[in-house]
Design a protein around this motif. Structure first.
Motif, mmCIF file in Angstrom:
data_model
loop_
_atom_site.group_PDB
_atom_site.id
_atom_site.type_symbol
_atom_site.label_atom_id
_atom_site.label_comp_id
_atom_site.label_asym_id
_atom_site.label_seq_id
_atom_site.Cartn_x
_atom_site.Cartn_y
_atom_site.Cartn_z
ATOM 1 N N ASP A 53 0.816 -1.229 0.000
ATOM 2 C CA ASP A 53 0.000 0.000 0.000
ATOM 3 C C ASP A 53 0.842 1.269 0.000
ATOM 4 O OD1 ASP A 53 -2.393 -1.525 0.048
ATOM 5 O OD2 ASP A 53 -2.161 -1.777 2.224
ATOM 6 N N GLY A 54 1.912 1.274 -0.802
ATOM 7 C CA GLY A 54 2.708 2.474 -0.974
ATOM 8 C C GLY A 54 3.756 2.739 0.086
ATOM 9 N N LYS A 55 4.016 1.769 0.954
ATOM 10 C CA LYS A 55 5.043 1.984 1.977
ATOM 11 C C LYS A 55 5.661 0.656 2.411
ATOM 12 C CE LYS A 55 1.610 2.049 5.611
ATOM 13 N NZ LYS A 55 0.954 2.791 6.660
ATOM 14 N N LEU A 56 6.849 0.755 2.993
ATOM 15 C CA LEU A 56 7.507 -0.415 3.560
ATOM 16 C C LEU A 56 6.955 -0.653 4.957
ATOM 17 C CD1 LEU A 56 11.164 0.251 2.402
ATOM 18 C CD2 LEU A 56 9.730 -1.687 1.723
ATOM 19 N N VAL A 57 6.523 -1.877 5.208
ATOM 20 C CA VAL A 57 5.968 -2.228 6.514
ATOM 21 C C VAL A 57 6.718 -3.432 7.074
ATOM 22 C CG1 VAL A 57 3.676 -1.296 6.045
ATOM 23 C CG2 VAL A 57 4.157 -3.674 5.502
ATOM 24 N N THR A 58 6.790 -3.491 8.389
ATOM 25 C CA THR A 58 7.448 -4.623 9.036
ATOM 26 C C THR A 58 6.398 -5.627 9.485
ATOM 27 O OG1 THR A 58 7.450 -3.498 11.179
ATOM 28 C CG2 THR A 58 9.413 -3.240 9.809
ATOM 29 N N ILE A 59 6.799 -6.899 9.447
ATOM 30 C CA ILE A 59 5.943 -7.983 9.906
ATOM 31 C C ILE A 59 6.717 -8.731 10.984
ATOM 32 C CG2 ILE A 59 4.667 -10.053 9.262
ATOM 33 C CD1 ILE A 59 4.480 -8.876 6.425
ATOM 34 N N ARG A 60 6.426 -8.384 12.204
ATOM 35 C CA ARG A 60 7.162 -8.908 13.357
ATOM 36 C C ARG A 60 7.187 -10.435 13.388
ATOM 37 N NH1 ARG A 60 6.295 -7.035 19.569
ATOM 38 N NH2 ARG A 60 7.859 -8.399 20.459
ATOM 39 N N LYS A 61 6.048 -11.059 13.134
ATOM 40 C CA LYS A 61 5.952 -12.522 13.205
ATOM 41 C C LYS A 61 6.858 -13.220 12.193
ATOM 42 C CE LYS A 61 1.143 -12.266 14.514
ATOM 43 N NZ LYS A 61 -0.211 -12.521 14.069
ATOM 44 N N ALA A 62 7.220 -12.513 11.125
ATOM 45 C CA ALA A 62 8.048 -13.110 10.079
ATOM 46 C C ALA A 62 9.542 -13.020 10.389
ATOM 47 C CB ALA A 62 7.758 -12.445 8.739
ATOM 48 N N SER A 63 9.901 -12.290 11.425
ATOM 49 C CA SER A 63 11.309 -12.118 11.781
ATOM 50 C C SER A 63 11.809 -13.304 12.604
ATOM 51 C CB SER A 63 11.510 -10.834 12.585
ATOM 52 O OG SER A 63 12.859 -10.724 12.988
ATOM 53 N N LYS A 64 13.038 -13.695 12.369
ATOM 54 C CA LYS A 64 13.676 -14.764 13.141
ATOM 55 C C LYS A 64 14.672 -14.208 14.146
ATOM 56 C CE LYS A 64 11.627 -17.899 10.723
ATOM 57 N NZ LYS A 64 10.377 -18.413 11.197
ATOM 58 N N ASP A 65 14.714 -12.885 14.302
ATOM 59 C CA ASP A 65 15.664 -12.251 15.200
ATOM 60 C C ASP A 65 15.288 -12.569 16.648
ATOM 61 O OD1 ASP A 65 17.260 -10.536 16.753
ATOM 62 O OD2 ASP A 65 17.207 -8.957 15.242
ATOM 63 N N PRO A 66 16.198 -13.182 17.407
ATOM 64 C CA PRO A 66 15.883 -13.518 18.794
ATOM 65 C C PRO A 66 15.616 -12.285 19.663
ATOM 66 C CG PRO A 66 18.188 -14.024 18.303
ATOM 67 C CD PRO A 66 17.528 -13.620 17.010
ATOM 68 N N ALA A 67 16.102 -11.123 19.257
ATOM 69 C CA ALA A 67 15.846 -9.897 20.027
ATOM 70 C C ALA A 67 14.352 -9.583 20.082
ATOM 71 C CB ALA A 67 16.617 -8.730 19.422
ATOM 72 N N LEU A 68 13.596 -10.045 19.082
ATOM 73 C CA LEU A 68 12.162 -9.752 19.052
ATOM 74 C C LEU A 68 11.353 -10.703 19.914
ATOM 75 C CD1 LEU A 68 11.678 -8.838 15.302
ATOM 76 C CD2 LEU A 68 12.153 -7.346 17.231
ATOM 77 N N SER A 69 11.965 -11.774 20.389
ATOM 78 C CA SER A 69 11.243 -12.695 21.260
ATOM 79 C C SER A 69 11.240 -12.186 22.697
ATOM 80 C CB SER A 69 11.846 -14.098 21.182
ATOM 81 O OG SER A 69 13.175 -14.076 21.675
ATOM 82 N N ARG A 70 12.062 -11.182 22.969
ATOM 83 C CA ARG A 70 12.070 -10.558 24.293
ATOM 84 C C ARG A 70 10.843 -9.670 24.426
ATOM 85 N NH1 ARG A 70 17.651 -8.941 22.749
ATOM 86 N NH2 ARG A 70 18.846 -10.826 22.968
ATOM 87 N N ASN A 71 10.692 -9.110 25.572
ATOM 88 C CA ASN A 71 9.533 -8.281 25.855
ATOM 89 C C ASN A 71 9.701 -6.900 25.226
ATOM 90 O OD1 ASN A 71 7.077 -7.642 26.924
ATOM 91 N ND2 ASN A 71 7.847 -7.204 28.971
ATOM 92 N N VAL A 72 9.412 -6.794 23.916
ATOM 93 C CA VAL A 72 9.481 -5.514 23.207
ATOM 94 C C VAL A 72 8.115 -5.205 22.605
ATOM 95 C CG1 VAL A 72 11.942 -5.688 22.683
ATOM 96 C CG2 VAL A 72 10.292 -6.539 21.042
ATOM 97 N N THR A 73 7.799 -3.940 22.539
ATOM 98 C CA THR A 73 6.520 -3.527 21.965
ATOM 99 C C THR A 73 6.568 -3.678 20.441
ATOM 100 O OG1 THR A 73 7.182 -1.232 21.654
ATOM 101 C CG2 THR A 73 6.234 -1.827 23.821
ATOM 102 N N ASP A 74 5.426 -3.587 19.809
ATOM 103 C CA ASP A 74 5.382 -3.633 18.345
ATOM 104 C C ASP A 74 6.150 -2.461 17.746
ATOM 105 O OD1 ASP A 74 3.934 -5.984 18.309
ATOM 106 O OD2 ASP A 74 1.998 -4.985 18.056
ATOM 107 N N GLU A 75 6.073 -1.296 18.377
ATOM 108 C CA GLU A 75 6.811 -0.125 17.896
ATOM 109 C C GLU A 75 8.320 -0.364 17.988
ATOM 110 O OE1 GLU A 75 7.552 4.341 19.478
ATOM 111 O OE2 GLU A 75 5.445 3.768 19.250
#
Length: 119
Positions: A53-75
């Motif tokens: 839709d005209g912009k780059l968006v992130t999809i958290r669930k698709a990331s394999k980065d272990p840093a995202l499995s910690r308690n971090v907000t969507d932002e």
């Protein structure tokens, strides 16, 4: 210094890919590339950053980065994913080759390089 055997054949251990012979052509991640520059760099943009839709968006669930499995907000996750690609995309001194696994994202990137389909 004695070199430890590698599970990657003649390639050095992943933490040393950027600094030892045999590391050329190996696939690393932001943690093995951060702080280094290369003549040429290649970046695979995974399914965690896509063009929609005209912009780059992130999809958290698709990331394999272990840093995202910690308690971090969507932002915070959005910022971490974008920063990861910023680091990876700025490592090549002469140039960077980019491949996106998502077709719509590939088409968007191709337009950036060749606006309006013009060579």
């Amino acid at each position: 210094m004695r070199r430890q055997p590698s599970i990657f054949g003649s390639a050095p251990a992943s933490a040393l890919w950027a600094t030892m012979d045999g590391g050329f052509g190996q696939v690393g991640c932001v943690y093995t590339a951060q702080g280094f520059e290369y003549d040429w760099n290649g970046v695979i943009i995974g399914p965690d950053l896509v063009y929609r839709d005209g912009k780059l968006v992130t999809i958290r669930k698709a990331s394999k980065d272990p840093a995202l499995s910690r308690n971090v907000t969507d932002e915070q996750a959005d910022r971490l994913i974008r920063n990861t690609y910023k680091v990876l995309l700025t490592r090549g001194l002469a140039g960077t080759i980019i491949y996106a696994v998502d077709e719509e994202t590939r088409e968007f990137l191709a337009e950036l390089i060749q606006p309006n389909g013009q060579p």
